[in-house]
Scaffold this motif. Structure first.
Motif, PDB file in Angstrom:
ATOM      1  N   GLN A 105      -1.545  21.782  14.706  1.00 29.11           N
ATOM      2  CA  GLN A 105      -1.701  20.628  15.342  1.00 29.11           C
ATOM      3  C   GLN A 105      -2.906  20.448  15.994  1.00 29.11           C
ATOM      4  N   VAL A 116      -1.024  16.228  12.340  1.00 25.78           N
ATOM      5  CA  VAL A 116      -0.875  17.405  11.501  1.00 25.78           C
ATOM      6  C   VAL A 116      -1.571  16.734  10.226  1.00 25.78           C
ATOM      7  N   ASP A 146      -2.407  16.200   6.242  1.00 26.28           N
ATOM      8  CA  ASP A 146      -1.364  16.688   4.963  1.00 26.28           C
ATOM      9  C   ASP A 146      -1.887  17.897   4.014  1.00 26.28           C
ATOM     10  N   GLN A 154      -5.326  21.570   7.111  1.00 28.82           N
ATOM     11  CA  GLN A 154      -4.313  22.492   8.271  1.00 28.82           C
ATOM     12  C   GLN A 154      -5.060  23.828   8.641  1.00 28.82           C
ATOM     13  N   ALA A 161       3.328  28.136   3.634  1.00 34.69           N
ATOM     14  CA  ALA A 161       4.506  27.647   3.190  1.00 34.69           C
ATOM     15  C   ALA A 161       4.852  27.530   1.647  1.00 34.69           C
ATOM     16  N   GLU A 200       8.979  30.444   5.321  1.00 40.40           N
ATOM     17  CA  GLU A 200       9.429  29.209   5.855  1.00 40.40           C
ATOM     18  C   GLU A 200       8.896  28.967   6.976  1.00 40.40           C
ATOM     19  N   ALA A 207       8.129  25.364   9.844  1.00 42.16           N
ATOM     20  CA  ALA A 207       8.798  24.120  10.351  1.00 42.16           C
ATOM     21  C   ALA A 207       7.767  22.751  10.213  1.00 42.16           C
ATOM     22  N   ASN A 208       7.779  22.205   9.060  1.00 43.79           N
ATOM     23  CA  ASN A 208       6.801  20.993   8.889  1.00 43.79           C
ATOM     24  C   ASN A 208       5.638  21.198   8.820  1.00 43.79           C
ATOM     25  N   ILE A 209       4.937  22.513   8.618  1.00 45.42           N
ATOM     26  CA  ILE A 209       3.708  22.613   8.467  1.00 45.42           C
ATOM     27  C   ILE A 209       3.422  23.499   7.304  1.00 45.42           C
ATOM     28  N   LEU A 210       2.213  23.687   6.885  1.00 42.57           N
ATOM     29  CA  LEU A 210       1.754  24.505   5.468  1.00 42.57           C
ATOM     30  C   LEU A 210       1.239  25.775   5.947  1.00 42.57           C
TER      31      LEU A 210
END
Length: 126
Positions: A36, A43, A45, A50, A80, A109, A111-114
Protein backbone atom coordinates in the motif's frame (compact mmCIF):
# COMPACT_ATOMS: atom_id res chain seq x y z
CA UNK A 1 18.06 -2.29 26.27
CA UNK A 2 14.35 -3.14 26.46
CA UNK A 3 12.48 -3.57 23.20
CA UNK A 4 11.43 -0.33 21.55
CA UNK A 5 8.90 0.31 18.79
CA UNK A 6 9.95 2.17 15.64
CA UNK A 7 7.23 4.23 13.96
CA UNK A 8 6.86 6.48 10.95
CA UNK A 9 4.00 8.19 9.15
CA UNK A 10 5.87 7.48 5.89
CA UNK A 11 4.75 3.83 5.77
CA UNK A 12 1.36 2.16 6.09
CA UNK A 13 0.01 2.26 9.63
CA UNK A 14 -0.70 -0.93 11.58
CA UNK A 15 -4.27 -2.18 11.31
CA UNK A 16 -4.00 -4.30 14.44
CA UNK A 17 -2.07 -4.70 17.68
CA UNK A 18 1.45 -4.72 16.22
CA UNK A 19 4.31 -2.30 15.57
CA UNK A 20 5.78 -1.31 12.23
CA UNK A 21 9.11 -2.47 13.65
CA UNK A 22 10.66 -3.32 17.01
CA UNK A 23 14.28 -2.98 18.06
CA UNK A 24 15.67 -5.45 20.58
CA UNK A 25 19.07 -6.95 21.37
CA UNK A 26 20.91 -5.28 18.49
CA UNK A 27 18.33 -6.14 15.81
CA UNK A 28 15.30 -4.51 14.24
CA UNK A 29 12.42 -6.80 13.31
CA UNK A 30 9.91 -5.34 10.86
CA UNK A 31 6.29 -6.25 10.52
CA UNK A 32 5.23 -7.92 7.31
CA UNK A 33 4.65 -4.99 4.98
CA UNK A 34 2.24 -4.98 2.09
CA UNK A 35 2.35 -2.80 -1.03
CA UNK A 36 0.00 0.00 0.00
CA UNK A 37 1.19 3.50 -0.84
CA UNK A 38 1.17 5.24 2.58
CA UNK A 39 -0.09 8.53 1.11
CA UNK A 40 -2.93 7.20 -1.05
CA UNK A 41 -3.56 3.62 0.01
CA UNK A 42 -3.26 2.60 -3.65
CA UNK A 43 -1.91 -0.82 -4.60
CA UNK A 44 -0.21 -1.44 -7.95
CA UNK A 45 -1.35 -4.30 -10.17
CA UNK A 46 1.96 -6.07 -10.87
CA UNK A 47 4.08 -8.07 -8.44
CA UNK A 48 7.14 -6.07 -9.52
CA UNK A 49 5.59 -2.72 -8.64
CA UNK A 50 4.10 -4.14 -5.45
CA UNK A 51 7.55 -5.43 -4.43
CA UNK A 52 9.09 -2.01 -5.02
CA UNK A 53 6.42 -0.33 -2.87
CA UNK A 54 6.81 -2.88 -0.08
CA UNK A 55 10.54 -2.22 0.03
CA UNK A 56 10.03 1.57 -0.04
CA UNK A 57 7.66 1.14 2.92
CA UNK A 58 10.29 -0.84 4.82
CA UNK A 59 12.98 1.70 3.90
CA UNK A 60 10.85 4.46 5.46
CA UNK A 61 10.59 2.58 8.76
CA UNK A 62 14.31 1.75 8.83
CA UNK A 63 15.19 5.38 8.09
CA UNK A 64 13.56 6.37 11.40
CA UNK A 65 16.37 4.44 13.09
CA UNK A 66 19.11 5.55 10.66
CA UNK A 67 19.22 2.13 8.99
CA UNK A 68 19.04 1.02 5.36
CA UNK A 69 18.29 -2.17 3.50
CA UNK A 70 22.06 -2.78 3.43
CA UNK A 71 21.77 -3.55 7.16
CA UNK A 72 19.26 -6.37 6.53
CA UNK A 73 20.43 -9.87 7.44
CA UNK A 74 17.24 -11.90 6.79
CA UNK A 75 14.08 -11.46 4.76
CA UNK A 76 10.92 -13.49 4.62
CA UNK A 77 8.83 -13.09 1.49
CA UNK A 78 5.26 -14.23 0.95
CA UNK A 79 4.06 -14.44 -2.66
CA UNK A 80 0.44 -15.01 -3.54
CA UNK A 81 1.57 -16.87 -6.66
CA UNK A 82 4.95 -18.58 -6.84
CA UNK A 83 4.75 -18.29 -10.63
CA UNK A 84 5.46 -14.55 -10.06
CA UNK A 85 8.89 -15.34 -8.58
CA UNK A 86 11.01 -14.12 -11.53
CA UNK A 87 9.28 -10.71 -11.70
CA UNK A 88 9.39 -10.37 -7.90
CA UNK A 89 13.07 -11.35 -7.79
CA UNK A 90 14.05 -8.80 -10.45
CA UNK A 91 12.37 -5.98 -8.49
CA UNK A 92 13.79 -7.21 -5.16
CA UNK A 93 17.33 -7.23 -6.62
CA UNK A 94 17.05 -3.48 -7.36
CA UNK A 95 17.02 -2.73 -3.61
CA UNK A 96 19.81 -4.93 -2.24
CA UNK A 97 23.57 -5.23 -2.69
CA UNK A 98 25.93 -8.06 -1.83
CA UNK A 99 26.17 -9.63 0.58
CA UNK A 100 22.43 -10.13 0.17
CA UNK A 101 20.36 -10.94 3.24
CA UNK A 102 19.41 -14.57 3.72
CA UNK A 103 15.92 -15.07 2.32
CA UNK A 104 12.99 -17.42 2.62
CA UNK A 105 10.30 -17.15 -0.06
CA UNK A 106 7.02 -19.01 0.34
CA UNK A 107 3.65 -19.16 -1.35
CA UNK A 108 0.94 -17.76 0.90
CA UNK A 109 -2.70 -16.87 0.79
CA UNK A 110 -2.66 -13.07 0.91
CA UNK A 111 -5.61 -10.69 1.21
CA UNK A 112 -5.86 -8.81 -2.11
CA UNK A 113 -2.11 -8.28 -2.50
CA UNK A 114 0.61 -10.19 -4.35
CA UNK A 115 3.57 -9.81 -1.98
CA UNK A 116 4.40 -9.21 1.70
CA UNK A 117 7.93 -8.90 3.11
CA UNK A 118 9.44 -8.64 6.58
CA UNK A 119 13.08 -8.13 7.52
CA UNK A 120 15.49 -8.73 10.33
CA UNK A 121 18.05 -5.91 10.38
CA UNK A 122 21.31 -5.75 12.33
CA UNK A 123 21.94 -2.46 14.12
CA UNK A 124 25.60 -1.52 13.51
CA UNK A 125 27.62 -1.39 16.70
CA UNK A 126 29.53 1.84 17.39
Amino acid sequence: MPKQAIKTQNAPQPVGPYSQAVEANGFVYTAGFGPQDPATGAVADSVGEQTRQVLRNIQAVLAERGLTLDDAVKSTVHLATLADFAEFNAAYREFFTEPYPARTTVGSELANILVEIDLVVAVPQA
